[in-house]
Design a protein around this motif. Structure first.
Motif, PDB file in Angstrom:
ATOM      1  N   GLY A 102       0.684  -1.298   0.047  1.00 38.08           N
ATOM      2  CA  GLY A 102       0.008   0.121   0.171  1.00 38.08           C
ATOM      3  C   GLY A 102       0.797   1.144   0.044  1.00 38.08           C
ATOM      4  O   GLY A 102       1.836   1.230  -0.555  1.00 38.08           O
TER       5      GLY A 102
ATOM      6  N   VAL B 157      -2.316   2.892   3.882  1.00 36.37           N
ATOM      7  CA  VAL B 157      -3.775   2.539   3.363  1.00 36.37           C
ATOM      8  C   VAL B 157      -3.026   1.318   2.646  1.00 36.37           C
ATOM      9  O   VAL B 157      -2.249   1.315   1.810  1.00 36.37           O
TER      10      VAL B 157
ATOM     11  N   MET C  77      -8.001  -3.190   1.611  1.00 35.43           N
ATOM     12  CA  MET C  77      -8.742  -2.702   2.855  1.00 35.43           C
ATOM     13  C   MET C  77     -10.125  -2.213   2.413  1.00 35.43           C
ATOM     14  O   MET C  77     -10.219  -1.561   1.181  1.00 35.43           O
TER      15      MET C  77
ATOM     16  N   ALA D 135     -10.290   2.084   5.157  1.00 39.83           N
ATOM     17  CA  ALA D 135      -9.561   2.920   4.633  1.00 39.83           C
ATOM     18  C   ALA D 135     -10.169   4.619   5.365  1.00 39.83           C
ATOM     19  O   ALA D 135      -9.221   5.332   5.660  1.00 39.83           O
TER      20      ALA D 135
ATOM     21  N   THR E 287      -8.886   5.352   8.797  1.00 42.80           N
ATOM     22  CA  THR E 287      -7.480   5.592   9.050  1.00 42.80           C
ATOM     23  C   THR E 287      -7.358   7.005   9.270  1.00 42.80           C
ATOM     24  O   THR E 287      -6.489   7.367   9.621  1.00 42.80           O
TER      25      THR E 287
ATOM     26  N   ILE F 223     -11.167   2.231  -4.779  1.00 42.27           N
ATOM     27  CA  ILE F 223     -11.777   1.172  -3.851  1.00 42.27           C
ATOM     28  C   ILE F 223     -12.918   0.531  -4.457  1.00 42.27           C
ATOM     29  O   ILE F 223     -14.041   1.199  -4.771  1.00 42.27           O
TER      30      ILE F 223
ATOM     31  N   VAL G 132      -9.514  -1.694  -1.338  1.00 42.38           N
ATOM     32  CA  VAL G 132      -8.432  -0.881  -2.048  1.00 42.38           C
ATOM     33  C   VAL G 132      -7.969  -1.920  -3.374  1.00 42.38           C
ATOM     34  O   VAL G 132      -7.284  -2.801  -2.921  1.00 42.38           O
TER      35      VAL G 132
END
Length: 171
Positions: free
Chosen positions: A44, A48, A52, A57, A60, A91, A97
C-alpha cells in the motif's frame, strides 16, 4: 569540548547497543516521520493497504472520497491530493482498495518513481512484462497478489500504480 563529544559518542553507542539488545529504536535514532508515506508497495501507501475496505480506509483518517462509479469509488490520500479531475486510488466494493496511483515524490522500494527512465525500470524489475495494451507491468516483489504498472512517454515514467491482481475497477 572534547569530554562533551566523548560523552555524546558514548551515549549514542549505548543507545545503539540498547537498540540492538531490545530491538527498539530510540526516538532520536528512528526513521524520520513520513517515510512510509513515500513508498508505494508492496502492500500500500501512506497507511492505506491494498484490499482494505472503504470503511477501514476511511477509518484511517488518511483518505477522502472524491467520486462514486458503480462497483468502485475514487479516493485521494489526504497527504497526496491528486487534483480536480483525477483520483489517487480506486476502492472496489468487492475487493477493497484495488489500485493506488503513485503521486509525485513517491517511489517503489526498488527506487522507481515518476520521472524514472525505461532503463532504470528494466534494471529494477528484470521480470518486467507487457500488458495486452503494451504498457510495462511486473508482479510486486514481496506481494504476489499485486502488480505495478508503468506508463512511459519519451522513455520516462509519467504514471504508475500499485494494483491488486484481481481488481475490478479498471482494465
Amino acid at each position: 569540548m572534547t569530554h562533551n563529544r566523548l560523552g555524546r559518542s558514548a551515549l549514542v553507542a549505548a543507545l545503539a547497543g540498547g537498540m540492538l539488545l531490545t530491538g527498539l529504536a530510540p526516538a532520536a535514532l528512528a526513521e524520520p516521520a513520513g517515510r512510509a508515506q513515500d513508498v508505494l508497495g508492496p502492500y500500500g501507501l501512506g497507511g492505506v493497504r491494498l484490499g482494505m475496505s472503504a470503511k477501514d480506509a476511511k477509518a484511517t483518517g488518511k483518505v477522502v472520497q472524491k467520486r462514486r462509479a458503480g462497483a468502485c469509488s475514487g479516493w485521494d490520500l489526504k497527504a497526496h491530493p491528486s487534483g480536480r479531475d483525477r483520483v489517487g486510488m480506486w476502492i472496489s466494493k468487492k475487493a477493497g482498495v484495488a489500485m493506488i496511483f503513485a503521486p509525485e515524490g513517491v517511489k517503489t522500494p526498488q527506487g522507481i518513481g515518476l520521472g524514472s527512465t525505461g532503463k532504470q525500470l528494466d534494471k529494477a524489475y528484470p521480470k518486467l512484462k507487457r500488458a495486452a495494451s503494451g504498457f510495462p507491468i511486473v508482479t510486486v516483489p514481496g506481494n504476489p497478489k499485486a502488480y505495478y504498472y508503468f506508463l512511459l512517454s519519451k522513455n520516462k515514467i509519467y504514471e504508475m500504480g500499485l494494483a491488486l491482481a484481481d481488481q475490478d475497477c479498471t482494465n
